[in-house]
Design a protein around this motif. Structure first.
Motif, PDB file in Angstrom:
ATOM      1  N   ASN A   1      -9.462  -3.952   0.134  1.00 43.26           N
ATOM      2  CA  ASN A   1     -10.464  -3.746   1.194  1.00 43.26           C
ATOM      3  C   ASN A   1     -10.784  -2.272   1.416  1.00 43.26           C
ATOM      4  OD1 ASN A   1     -12.289  -4.749   3.113  1.00 43.26           O
ATOM      5  ND2 ASN A   1     -10.830  -4.427   4.780  1.00 43.26           N
ATOM      6  N   GLU A   2     -10.976  -1.554   0.315  1.00 46.72           N
ATOM      7  CA  GLU A   2     -11.347  -0.145   0.392  1.00 46.72           C
ATOM      8  C   GLU A   2     -11.991   0.250  -0.930  1.00 46.72           C
ATOM      9  OE1 GLU A   2      -7.463   2.377  -0.761  1.00 46.72           O
ATOM     10  OE2 GLU A   2      -7.223   1.221   1.080  1.00 46.72           O
ATOM     11  N   PRO A   3     -12.729   1.379  -0.978  1.00 46.30           N
ATOM     12  CA  PRO A   3     -13.382   1.801  -2.214  1.00 46.30           C
ATOM     13  C   PRO A   3     -12.389   1.985  -3.351  1.00 46.30           C
ATOM     14  CG  PRO A   3     -14.231   3.042  -0.346  1.00 46.30           C
ATOM     15  CD  PRO A   3     -13.060   2.265   0.162  1.00 46.30           C
ATOM     16  N   PHE A   4     -12.851   1.749  -4.579  1.00 46.57           N
ATOM     17  CA  PHE A   4     -11.987   1.742  -5.765  1.00 46.57           C
ATOM     18  C   PHE A   4     -11.359   3.109  -6.029  1.00 46.57           C
ATOM     19  CE2 PHE A   4     -11.641   1.869 -10.521  1.00 46.57           C
ATOM     20  CZ  PHE A   4     -10.535   1.050 -10.590  1.00 46.57           C
TER      21      PHE A   4
ATOM     22  N   ASP B   1       0.857  -1.186   0.000  1.00 42.18           N
ATOM     23  CA  ASP B   1       0.000   0.000   0.000  1.00 42.18           C
ATOM     24  C   ASP B   1       0.894   1.237   0.000  1.00 42.18           C
ATOM     25  OD1 ASP B   1      -2.277   1.515  -0.028  1.00 42.18           O
ATOM     26  OD2 ASP B   1      -3.131   0.663   1.802  1.00 42.18           O
ATOM     27  N   TYR B   2       0.294   2.392  -0.240  1.00 41.01           N
ATOM     28  CA  TYR B   2       1.049   3.627  -0.402  1.00 41.01           C
ATOM     29  C   TYR B   2       0.243   4.777   0.192  1.00 41.01           C
ATOM     30  CZ  TYR B   2       4.179   6.901  -2.889  1.00 41.01           C
ATOM     31  OH  TYR B   2       5.102   7.860  -3.211  1.00 41.01           O
ATOM     32  N   VAL B   3       0.860   5.555   1.076  1.00 37.67           N
ATOM     33  CA  VAL B   3       0.200   6.700   1.697  1.00 37.67           C
ATOM     34  C   VAL B   3       1.071   7.929   1.460  1.00 37.67           C
ATOM     35  CG1 VAL B   3      -0.598   7.739   3.847  1.00 37.67           C
ATOM     36  CG2 VAL B   3      -0.927   5.292   3.450  1.00 37.67           C
ATOM     37  N   THR B   4       0.454   9.009   0.998  1.00 37.97           N
ATOM     38  CA  THR B   4       1.191  10.234   0.670  1.00 37.97           C
ATOM     39  C   THR B   4       1.204  11.197   1.846  1.00 37.97           C
ATOM     40  OG1 THR B   4       0.513  10.023  -1.652  1.00 37.97           O
ATOM     41  CG2 THR B   4       1.328  12.165  -0.932  1.00 37.97           C
ATOM     42  N   LYS B   5       2.388  11.729   2.142  1.00 44.05           N
ATOM     43  CA  LYS B   5       2.522  12.765   3.164  1.00 44.05           C
ATOM     44  C   LYS B   5       2.104  14.113   2.597  1.00 44.05           C
ATOM     45  CE  LYS B   5       6.530  10.816   5.653  1.00 44.05           C
ATOM     46  NZ  LYS B   5       7.943  11.085   5.994  1.00 44.05           N
ATOM     47  N   PRO B   6       1.522  15.000   3.403  1.00 43.92           N
ATOM     48  CA  PRO B   6       1.086  14.745   4.789  1.00 43.92           C
ATOM     49  C   PRO B   6      -0.160  13.875   4.795  1.00 43.92           C
ATOM     50  CG  PRO B   6       0.404  16.926   4.079  1.00 43.92           C
ATOM     51  CD  PRO B   6       1.255  16.381   2.967  1.00 43.92           C
ATOM     52  N   PHE B   7      -0.292  13.031   5.800  1.00 37.85           N
ATOM     53  CA  PHE B   7      -1.403  12.098   5.846  1.00 37.85           C
ATOM     54  C   PHE B   7      -2.175  12.265   7.144  1.00 37.85           C
ATOM     55  CE2 PHE B   7       2.358  10.008   7.561  1.00 37.85           C
ATOM     56  CZ  PHE B   7       1.897   9.533   8.791  1.00 37.85           C
TER      57      PHE B   7
ATOM     58  N   SER C   1      -6.357  -2.834   7.874  1.00 37.02           N
ATOM     59  CA  SER C   1      -6.737  -3.607   6.700  1.00 37.02           C
ATOM     60  C   SER C   1      -5.680  -4.651   6.360  1.00 37.02           C
ATOM     61  CB  SER C   1      -6.952  -2.669   5.505  1.00 37.02           C
ATOM     62  OG  SER C   1      -7.232  -3.401   4.335  1.00 37.02           O
ATOM     63  N   GLN C   2      -4.412  -4.250   6.379  1.00 39.35           N
ATOM     64  CA  GLN C   2      -3.332  -5.189   6.077  1.00 39.35           C
ATOM     65  C   GLN C   2      -3.220  -6.286   7.138  1.00 39.35           C
ATOM     66  OE1 GLN C   2      -1.491  -5.388   3.332  1.00 39.35           O
ATOM     67  NE2 GLN C   2      -2.616  -3.662   2.462  1.00 39.35           N
ATOM     68  N   LEU C   3      -3.333  -5.918   8.406  1.00 40.84           N
ATOM     69  CA  LEU C   3      -3.249  -6.914   9.477  1.00 40.84           C
ATOM     70  C   LEU C   3      -4.425  -7.875   9.427  1.00 40.84           C
ATOM     71  CD1 LEU C   3      -2.064  -4.686  12.463  1.00 40.84           C
ATOM     72  CD2 LEU C   3      -0.691  -6.315  11.147  1.00 40.84           C
ATOM     73  N   ARG C   4      -5.607  -7.354   9.118  1.00 36.19           N
ATOM     74  CA  ARG C   4      -6.791  -8.215   9.013  1.00 36.19           C
ATOM     75  C   ARG C   4      -6.617  -9.234   7.889  1.00 36.19           C
ATOM     76  NH1 ARG C   4     -10.106  -4.479   9.217  1.00 36.19           N
ATOM     77  NH2 ARG C   4     -10.335  -4.030   7.006  1.00 36.19           N
ATOM     78  N   ARG C   5      -6.070  -8.786   6.761  1.00 37.75           N
ATOM     79  CA  ARG C   5      -5.862  -9.696   5.643  1.00 37.75           C
ATOM     80  C   ARG C   5      -4.833 -10.765   6.007  1.00 37.75           C
ATOM     81  NH1 ARG C   5      -5.033  -6.065   2.356  1.00 37.75           N
ATOM     82  NH2 ARG C   5      -7.183  -5.919   1.642  1.00 37.75           N
ATOM     83  N   MET C   6      -3.778 -10.354   6.693  1.00 35.54           N
ATOM     84  CA  MET C   6      -2.771 -11.325   7.091  1.00 35.54           C
ATOM     85  C   MET C   6      -3.348 -12.339   8.082  1.00 35.54           C
ATOM     86  SD  MET C   6       0.230 -12.541   6.820  1.00 35.54           S
ATOM     87  CE  MET C   6       1.192 -11.294   5.970  1.00 35.54           C
ATOM     88  N   ASN C   7      -4.169 -11.879   9.013  1.00 33.49           N
ATOM     89  CA  ASN C   7      -4.795 -12.788   9.971  1.00 33.49           C
ATOM     90  C   ASN C   7      -5.723 -13.770   9.277  1.00 33.49           C
ATOM     91  OD1 ASN C   7      -3.510 -11.668  12.192  1.00 33.49           O
ATOM     92  ND2 ASN C   7      -5.142 -10.186  12.579  1.00 33.49           N
TER      93      ASN C   7
END
Length: 237
Positions: free
Chosen positions: A187-190, A99-105, A116-122
């Motif tokens: 696991n988020e809107p397109f 995933d990628y998040v742009t600063k400032p966030f 979301s990432q942890l849920r998918r891994m679980n």
């Protein structure tokens, strides 16, 4: 449930201090590194559940660190960067980031993406009780061990690449649109995220196809999305 350990790699101490407040509120344990070299050292000695990795850092930047991590480790990686052009996002995703998040966030957005990432891994770990294997030509997807082999040789997939391949495999013969793929795998809107899907499809083809330029397994349906064709069978049902 045991607390998740997040490794945040950023040379801006203020950002790490701010996020530590949010991590504590969520029950996460935070480990800190100021560059890629420190992150690699921590990974050698600590059990990490997810990495938040800044792109621009001294000594070893985020791209170099991500590539090095991906040589042996499928751990979820979220890239951070002050850059917001598509080419920068594609660069991060193409070398293995999930995933990628742009600063400032907004810290709450980053927390949501971490969840979301942890849920998918679980979910992948929970699937270990199911020993089913999906066979597609020379590719074997082992849901129990979360591994994929091609011609009996194990290949390294990121959690998102595995989720993408598994989704296409269990929907064999169906054309899956880019927005459906993105919403289920990310696991988020397109919201205009075609590049993310295309980059992950390309990387997946490079790993499982004998000729990625003429794929036999993952087919493109132009203007719609992707599908898997051919013989497919599940074992252990």
């Amino acid at each position: 449930m045991a607390e998740s350990t997040i490794l945040m790699v950023d040379d801006e101490a203020e950002i790490i201090q701010l996020m530590n407040i949010y991590f504590n509120n969520e029950g996460y344990k935070l480990l800190k590194a100021s560059n890629g070299l420190e992150a690699l050292e921590i990974l050698q000695s600590e059990q990490i559940d997810l990495i938040v990795l800044d792109l621009m850092m001294p000594h070893m930047d985020g791209l170099q660190a991500c590539m090095k991590i991906r040589e042996t480790n499928p751990i979820p990686i979220i890239m951070l960067s002050a850059k917001n052009q598509d080419i920068d996002k594609i660069s991060g995703l193409s070398i293995g980031a999930d995933d990628y998040v742009t600063k400032p966030f907004n810290p709450l957005e980053l927390i949501a993406r971490i969840k979301s990432q942890l849920r998918r891994m679980n979910q992948f770990n929970a699937a270990a009780v199911n020993a089913n294997e999906i066979h597609i030509e020379n590719v074997v997807i082992n849901i129990a061990s979360h591994t994929v082999t091609v011609d009996q040789q194990e290949i390294k997939l990121t959690p998102r690449e595995f989720a993408l391949l598994h989704m296409l495999a269990v929907n064999r013969g169906m054309v899956l649109s880019m927005d459906r793929i993105y919403e289920e795998v990310w696991n988020e809107p397109f919201m205009e995220s075609k590049n993310s899907v295309m980059v992950h499809i390309r990387k997946l083809r490079e790993k499982i196809e004998s000729n990625p330029r003429e794929p036999r397994i993952i087919k493109t349906v132009w203007g719609i999305g992707y599908k898997i064709e051919g013989d497919l069978k599940a074992r252990g049902e």
